[in-house]
Design an enzyme around this catalytic site. Structure first.
Site: not given
Length: 381
Positions: A50, A103, A175, A200
Site C-alpha cells: 500500500r 467533467y 486535468d 484513458k
C-alpha cells in the site's frame, strides 16, 4: 549524455533493466509485503505494497518524467486521485473554482462530497481568463481546470490562469486527461498539479482503471504521498504494469488519434445534419490559437451537436457500427456517447447541464476511412 525525447522517456524513464535478471520489462511485483533486514531495515524503502511497490514506483517515475514534474503518484482511479488531492489541499471554509463544463464525475465529487466538508465552489467559463479572475476570493485555494474541457472542448490559457491563481495564493490544478502528456505539459506552463485518469489515453487499451497526480513541488508531493498511503486508494501491481505498458506507445497512438480526429471533423463540418462541431483544431474554434500554442496537436476527442435535437443525437449513437456506444474514452477503439444521458447525467438541472443535442466521440486508431464512413451512415440513417 541525457536523453529527454518524449518517446524515449515513455519507454525508459523509471524502467531500467532488472538488476538481477536483466529483464527489459519491469516485473509485476505481485506481493503485499517484503522481508526486512532486521527491525526497521527496509530494502530500498519497501515494507508494504500500500505504501510502495516497485511496479507502481516505475509507473510513477515515468509519469513524472513525461509531465516534467517533481513527483508522480499512482491511484486506483482518476476519481481516487482527485479525491486524495482535494482532501490534502482543502480545509473547511476554503473555496474552489471549477470549469463551467467540468467533467460530470468531478462536478459530482465537488458538489456532493467536497461541499459537505464546508468547502464552497463556483463554476465559471475558464475560456475567459477575466471570469476566473473575477471569481477569485480571499479563501480560494484551488483553481481546477480542464483543457480541453469535457465535453465541450473548451480551451483555457494555462499560463494566464496560473498567474491569476498564484496572485491569489491558490494552486492551479489541470486535468490533462483529454490531452495526455504527449500533447500538453501543464506544469511547464505554470500549473502546480496535473491530474490524469490513466484509464484513458495513458493506459490506452480500455483494459485497466487508474489515476495519477504529478506535481511541480516536491514538498507537495510528500504531502500527497502521505495521504496516498493513509487513504490507500492505490493501483495494484498488475494495474500499474498494464498502465506502464500502455505508456510506451502513447506518442504513436496520440499521433494517430489526432490524425483520425481531423478527418472525422472535416466530414462532420460539412454535413447538413450537424449544427456545430466542437474541436480545438478548427480555425473557427474560439480557443484555437491558445490550443495551437500550448498543445502539440489537437487530440482525439470531438463533440458535435445535431440540428434536429436530442432525438437525432440518440439515434446517431445507436446507429454506429465501428464506434462503440460506451462511456469511457482514450482507448485504441472508437467510442460514441450521449453526454447528457451518460457521462454528464450528474449535471442535469445544474448550471453545468450539457446540451441535449450533443454527441461526444473518442476517435480511435482504426482506419480513418472506416470511421468517417460509419459516422456518415449513422447521420444519414
Amino acid at each position: 549524455m541525457k536523453f529527454d525525447g518524449f518517446e524515449t522517456l515513455a519507454i525508459h524513464a523509471g524502467q531500467e533493466p532488472d538488476a538481477g535478471t536483466g529483464a527489459v520489462v519491469v516485473p509485476i511485483y505481485q506481493t503485499s509485503t517484503y522481508a526486512q533486514d532486521g527491525v526497521g531495515g527496509m530494502r530500498q524503502g519497501y515494507e508494504y505494497s500500500r505504501t510502495k511497490n516497485p511496479t507502481r514506483t516505475a509507473l510513477e517515475e515515468c509519469l513524472a518524467a513525461l509531465e516534467s514534474g517533481a513527483r508522480g503518484l499512482g491511484f486506483a482511479s482518476g476519481m481516487a486521485a482527485e479525491d486524495t488531492l482535494l482532501r490534502t489541499v482543502l480545509s473547511p471554509g476554503d473555496h474552489i473554482i471549477i470549469p463551467g463544463d467540468a467533467y460530470g464525475g468531478t462536478f459530482r465529487l465537488i458538489s456532493k462530497v467536497v461541499e459537505r466538508w464546508g468547502v464552497s465552489w463556483d463554476a465559471v467559463d475558464q475560456t475567459n481568463a477575466d471570469a476566473v479572475r473575477d471569481a477569485m476570493r480571499p479563501n480560494t485555494k484551488v483553481v481546477w481546470t480542464e483543457t480541453p474541457t469535457n465535453p465541450l472542448l473548451g480551451i483555457t490559457d494555462i499560463e494566464t490562469v496560473a498567474q491569476i491563481a498564484h496572485d491569489g495564493d491558490a494552486l492551479l490544478v489541470v486535468d490533462n486527461t483529454f490531452a495526455s502528456p504527449y500533447l500538453q505539459q501543464p506544469l511547464t506552463l505554470g500549473a502546480d498539479v496535473v491530474v490524469h485518469s490513466t484509464t484513458k489515453y495513458i493506459g490506452g487499451h480500455s483494459d485497466v482503471v487508474g489515476g495519477a497526480l504529478v506535481v511541480a513541488d516536491a514538498e507537495l508531493g510528500e504531502q500527497l504521498a502521505f495521504h496516498q498511503n493513509t487513504m490507500g486508494a492505490i493501483p495494484g501491481p498488475f494495474d500499474s504494469w498494464l498502465t506502464l505498458r500502455g505508456v510506451k506507445t502513447l506518442g504513436v497512438r496520440m499521433d494517430r488519434h489526432s490524425e483520425n480526429a481531423e478527418r472525422v471533423v472535416a466530414a462532420l463540418e460539412g454535413h447538413s445534419a450537424v449544427r456545430r462541431v466542437y474541436y480545438p483544431g478548427l480555425d473557427t474554434h474560439p480557443g484555437h490559437k491558445i490550443a495551437e500554442r500550448q498543445m502539440r496537436s489537437f487530440g482525439g476527442m470531438v463533440s458535435f451537436a445535431l440540428r434536429d435535437g436530442e432525438k437525432a443525437a440518440l439515434q446517431v449513437c445507436e446507429r454506429t457500427k465501428v464506434f462503440t456506444l460506451g462511456e469511457s474514452l482514450g482507448g485504441v477503439e472508437s467510442l460514441i456517447e450521449h453526454p447528457g444521458r451518460m457521462t454528464h447525467a450528474s449535471t442535469a438541472g445544474s448550471a453545468l447541464e450539457v446540451p441535449a443535442d450533443l454527441v461526444r466521440i473518442s476517435v480511435g486508431i482504426e482506419s480513418g476511412d472506416d470511421l468517417v464512413a460509419d459516422l456518415l451512415q449513422a447521420l444519414e440513417g
